[in-house]
Enzyme design. Structure first.
Site: not given
Lengths: 881, 179
Positions: A626, A651, A722, A881
């Site tokens: 990460q 989204d 989305d 993230l």
């Protein structure tokens, strides 16, 4: 104040209930349990399926077979080939000729105003792919073996004097049941029969049980033939009627079985199992989709909340208001739901209102109308602005409700965070495929054996198949994951490459390593910090990521302000990353750290909890991956056979602090063949708009970035959209797609290049469709279904990209709303599957393409923690993230 | 009541007498845009498609639009610096789809001839009526059995005022609705 939070009203789905899922808006901090984290779209990998199959590379041979399929299909649509899509209006009625199994005439006028002008002659193609290993699947659909073949007569029924209750209306009308012939359907307003009255308007007399005389006026509206969509509506009504024979009760829209209810006594909730059915036209046949759902019923009424709060008289009103406002309640007497907008403490059920010219009190009204005795005559009244009604008639129409009669629905956040409760619930709602199949079969058997249900179905000549429908699916080959030094390893049958990180290095890492970074930790955690840092170092080293010694800032307590101050201090030294080591989860602290890092300072931050150390190296590996992402580098890639491709995902997430606001996030890949990085941007939008208003500026930013990095614009763009329901597809096409296509063309013209090839794909996660393998297990990752259960008016397919360990997998539906990308359906499916391998928070496949998963993650982070637009300088980094 | 509820009802920019819930606005505008395209001219704000501005105010709006910041953001804070280091050798693949060109599937062409029931979505009521009529012809046409042909003939009688397919009255009563 637990009751204040509203729960969602949708019946809970099994796979939605995992305790992790309920913490969705929580900060994501590493928890002790290894690779489990709260992104629920990634599912746990099953380790039991370890058998390795030979991964024959998908060669061009496969591509050529798809052509064969194309020509096979050509016969049925041959007519269409002659007319280009845009000029279909030129096809006059004379050009009719028999074609295909069902097509008789093709004299069609240009009625579809949502058609896009497409000048390229459209050739005949099929949406079915052919690549991959064929497998037989079952799906939760039943075929309709026979259906009513005759015309159905449609009437409108009026009663004078008016009757409010549908039940009473049905009762009054049933006096004349004989004159309607065998089988009639009445939903309170509309009457469907198989027999036609002689006159267009028929007037009947009837007397209710109370001895009131009614005049029934039955007006003929018209016929319903098997060719029109309303025929399907009638079929749905018939099925529903027949289901009522099973003693089901309707709550909201669906039918539930109160006799089979499961009582979770200690939490004072009940679970009602139910069925969600819908009949509609699918690829070739009309199918019945049946899905098992559960309804959470709380035993509590608003009156109970009132009783609970009244212990403190001075703050009583305020507190009650706080607890109750915004709640959705269900009133049992009419089965309707309302949102509570206000409480009127000055009134009681004794208050009167004008009802048909008479002043009646609420007590009398409910007694007379619903035969309900209100017990407490001193309770306050609830006020609800019935929103949907408000639109049609009067904007100020309000509904007054009695607390005693209002059942609270949904789960509160308190309940959601109660792991015991959620676990107890998921035991019942989460069903493995075997159990789900069993339940579906039971449902079918009951419909076929209960006399009342059978009667309804036979009256209408409707026959349901007893078996679940069989669907031919295909499993795409496992993809190869590309690591550093061009090492390529198969993701394996369970699509999980976690173990590969033991001996593989990440695709790109900074040449000089992570050389300038800082750690903030409270002084009393310094020994844990040591462990973490050494674990991190070891894990990162193995993956070719060099982590230098950080600048350590020790703070004296773990207050949020101390962290922020330390963060400000560190930020002046321009670090690449700041790691905050925190002793416990705390959403406020997490928000504050993220906000300072992303909005004010433009430094990626990493929050790690103390508990992570429990799992030592495996968590450290994940954190190291990460951190590498957060500074803008890439851990792995897949083989992408297209150059000049840009994939975008979009989204929307609602803002947690302001109900009017939402944030839309767009994440776009660069050319992944040469520069495996992603660009992200966020914009504020209105929470009321389903369609994105400011999509184009965001796309433009992504295009500019691409141009900057590659000195040209992308040749092909795949846009995964989305966060939009299938109900608004038409509007989406009109509003977004047309606009994007138009503006892309303009933009490309500016640099005098040909317009890009674009595919606009709508991603839907929540569909009722399920697939089962071998009667007992979930289909493996990579399973594609593009026939039978898909919809004829769409270019769509189902893809199971994730591995699930518990419950039944829910496949993701992809709907190619617009496409001139020039790829065969096979390739579109494969490309989509490939894109599901790139979510770097999880070394496995995700449920949606990575760009969508990133967009969702980013939008959620901004919506629930940052509440502001992050700095531009972070755009190329995975700070979210 | 709180502030949000007051905002709940909004007016259509094309016709101020059209009032609706805020969440229905987008859907509504799509229709009105079509209906009024010859009568009312509104310019679309480049930053936010929901901003429909009459021409005189347009320039002023583009200067002050709240969504300007999506683009103007770059003036206040530096964009991401280019990082050449993230580039890597081209990942070669066994397959190459670059030169492939297969015509895209168009479901509309399939449904025109397939033996399926189609939904008249997104049409004006009159179009819907015509659509259903044609679908009947298409699917039941000459080859349909006696019973349905019977309905075809009977059809013409009662479906005048309140035809099938249109339960609600035309949403917008306007002179120029001749599509």
């Amino acid at each position: 104040m637990g009751d204040q939070e509203r729960g969602r009203r949708r019946p809970l789905n099994d796979s939605d209930i995992s305790p992790e899922s309920v913490q969705q808006p929580r900060p994501k901090i590493f928890r002790g349990d290894g690779f489990k984290s709260d992104d629920r779209d990634r599912s746990e990998a099953s380790s039991s399926r370890g058998t390795s199959r030979s991964h024959a590379p998908s060669t061009s041979h496969a591509a050529s077979t798809s052509y064969a399929a194309t020509t096979l299909h050509a016969a049925s649509t041959s007519h269409a080939a002659s007319a280009s899509r845009g000029s279909r209006d030129l096809v006059g009625p004379t050009s009719s000729h028999p074609s295909g199994p069902g097509g008789h005439k093709s004299d069609r006028r240009p009625i579809d105003r949502f058609e896009i002008v497409n000048t390229r002659p459209a050739d005949v193609v099929t949406k079915q792919g052919s690549d991959g290993k064929q497998i037989k699947l079952l799906s939760n659909y039943f075929r309709l073996n026979t259906k009513p073949q005759w015309r159905i007569v449609h009437y409108h029924v009026d009663f004078a004097p008016e009757i409010e209750l549908v039940r009473v209306r049905c009762g009054v009308l049933s006096e004349h049941a004989k004159s309607f012939g065998t089988g009639y359907l009445f939903d309170g307003n509309q009457l469907f029969t198989t027999k036609k009255f002689d006159k267009d308007v028929t007037v009947l007399q009837a007397t209710s049980k109370q001895g009131v005389n009614y005049t029934i006026t039955i007006k003929c509206v018209g016929y319903i033939s098997t060719a029109e969509p309303r025929f399907l509506q009638v079929l749905n009504l018939i099925l529903r009627r027949s289901m009522k024979g099973l003693n089901l009760e309707q709550v909201g829209r669906n039918l539930f079985d109160p006799h089979a209810r499961v009582s979770l006594g200690e939490f004072s909730i009940e679970l009602w199992p139910g069925y969600e059915t819908s009949i509609r036209q699918h690829e070739k046949d009309i199918l019945v989709c049946a899905e098992i759902t559960h309804k959470v019923m709380r035993r509590e009424t608003v009156y109970d909340i009132l009783r609970r709060t009244s212990s403190k008289p001075e703050r009583h009103q305020e507190e009650f208001r706080l607890n109750v406002l915004g709640l959705i309640v269900l009133t049992d007497y009419n089965n309707k739901t309302y949102r509570i907008n206000d409480v009127d403490f000055t009134q009681t059920p004794r208050a009167t209102f004008s009802c048909k010219g008479n002043d009646v009190s609420f007590i009398e009204y409910y007694l007379k109308k619903y035969n309900i005795r209100i017990r407490d005559h001193d309770q306050p009244l609830l006020i609800s602005k019935n929103r949907d009604k408000a639109q049609k008639s009067n904007a100020n129409e309000i509904v007054i409700l009695i607390p005693e009669l209002c059942r609270v629905t949904g789960l509160t956040d308190n309940m959601r965070s109660n792991n015991n409760l959620m676990r107890a619930m998921s035991n019942h709602t989460r069903m493995n495929p075997e159990r789900r199949i069993e339940r579906l079969k039971t449902f079918n058997r009951r419909l076929h054996t209960t006399a009342e249900s059978v009667k309804v179905l036979t009256d209408w000549n409707m026959k349901l198949d007893e078996k679940l429908i069989e669907v031919q699916g295909r499993v795409l080959l496992p993809q190869k994951i590309v690591f550093n030094d061009n090492a390529r390893l198969s993701a394996g049958d369970s699509a999980d490459w976690t173990r590969h990180f033991r001996n593989q290095r990440m695709l790109t890492t900074p040449r000089s390593g992570l050389d300038r970074w800082a750690v903030i930790a409270p002084k009393r955690c310094s020994s844990e910090l040591r462990t973490l840092l050494s674990n991190l170092n070891r894990a990162a080293m193995g993956m070719g990521f060099h982590i230098s010694c950080p600048r350590e800032v020790m703070i004296y307590d773990d207050r949020t302000s101390s962290y922020i101050q330390a963060l400000d201090d560190c930020a002046t030294k321009d670090p690449k990353l700041i790691l905050c080591f925190v002793p416990s989860d705390s959403p406020e602290r997490y928000s504050a750290i993220k906000k300072r890092g992303c909005v004010d300072r433009a430094v990626p931050t990493q929050v790690v909890t103390k508990r992570c150390n429990k799992n030592g190296l495996s968590v450290a590996t994940k954190i190291a991956i990460q951190m590498n992402c957060k500074i803008g580098y890439t851990p792995w890639m897949i083989e992408l056979p297209l150059s000049g491709l840009m994939t975008m995902g979009f989204d929307i997430a609602k803002c947690s602090s302001n109900r009017n606001k939402a944030y839309g996030a767009l994440v776009a890949s660069m050319d992944l063949q040469r520069n495996a990085t992603f660009f992200s941007t966020v914009a504020e939008c209105s929470a009321y708009d389903v369609l994105a208003n400011n999509l184009w500026p965001m796309i433009l930013k992504a295009l500019r970035q691409y141009q900057l990095e590659h000195q040209k614009l992308p040749n092909r763009i795949v846009f995964y959209r989305d966060g939009v329901s299938s109900g608004s597809l038409r509007q989406l096409f009109e509003y977004e797609v047309k606009d994007v296509v138009e503006k892309l063309n303009l933009e490309y013209k500016k640099v005098s290049s040909t317009p890009p090839m674009l595919a606009y794909i709508v991603v839907t996660k929540s569909s009722n469709t399920r697939f089962f393998l071998d009667n007992r297990s979930n289909p493996p990752p990579g399973t594609v279904v593009d026939d039978v259960v898909t919809l004829p008016e769409r270019y769509d397919f189902y893809l199971v990209s994730q591995t699930v360990r518990q419950g039944t997998v829910s496949p993701t539906n992809y709907n190619v709303l617009y496409s001139n990308i020039g790829l065969s359906p096979d390739k579109v499916q494969k490309l989509t599957y490939k894109m599901c391998h790139l979510y770097y928070n999880w070394s496995g496949t995700t449920r949606v393409p990575a760009v969508c998963q990133y967009a969702k993650k980013l939008a959620t982070l901004v919506g629930s923690h940052l509440h502001a637009i992050p700095q531009n300088a972070l755009e190329k980094k995975f700070y979210y993230l | 009541m709180n502030v949000m509820d007051a905002n709940d009802m909004v007016c259509c920019p094309y016709n101020k007498t059209h009032k609706m819930l805020r969440k229905k606005l987008q859907q509504h505008i799509l229709k009105c845009r079509e209906i009024y395209k010859d009568e009312v001219e509104l310019l679309v704000c480049p930053f936010n498609k929901a901003h429909l501005i009459p021409e005189p105010d347009f320039l002023q709006h583009t200067r002050t639009c709240i969504d300007r910041k999506i683009v103007a953001h770059y003036q206040q804070s530096a964009p991401a610096p280019l990082n050449e280091e993230t580039k890597h050798e081209k990942i070669e693949t066994e397959e190459n789809w670059d030169d492939e060109y297969v015509p895209d599937y168009d479901p509309q062409q399939y449904v025109v001839n397939a033996n399926i029931v189609r939904e008249p979505n997104g049409m004006f009521p009159s179009q819907r009526k015509a659509f259903i009529k044609q679908e009947r012809k298409r699917l039941l046409g000459e080859d349909s059995d006696e019973e349905t042909t019977g309905s075809e003939q009977n059809m013409k009688l009662p479906t005048k005022a309140n035809s099938t397919g249109t339960q609600r009255p035309a949403p917008y009563k306007l002179p120029n609705r001749n599509r």
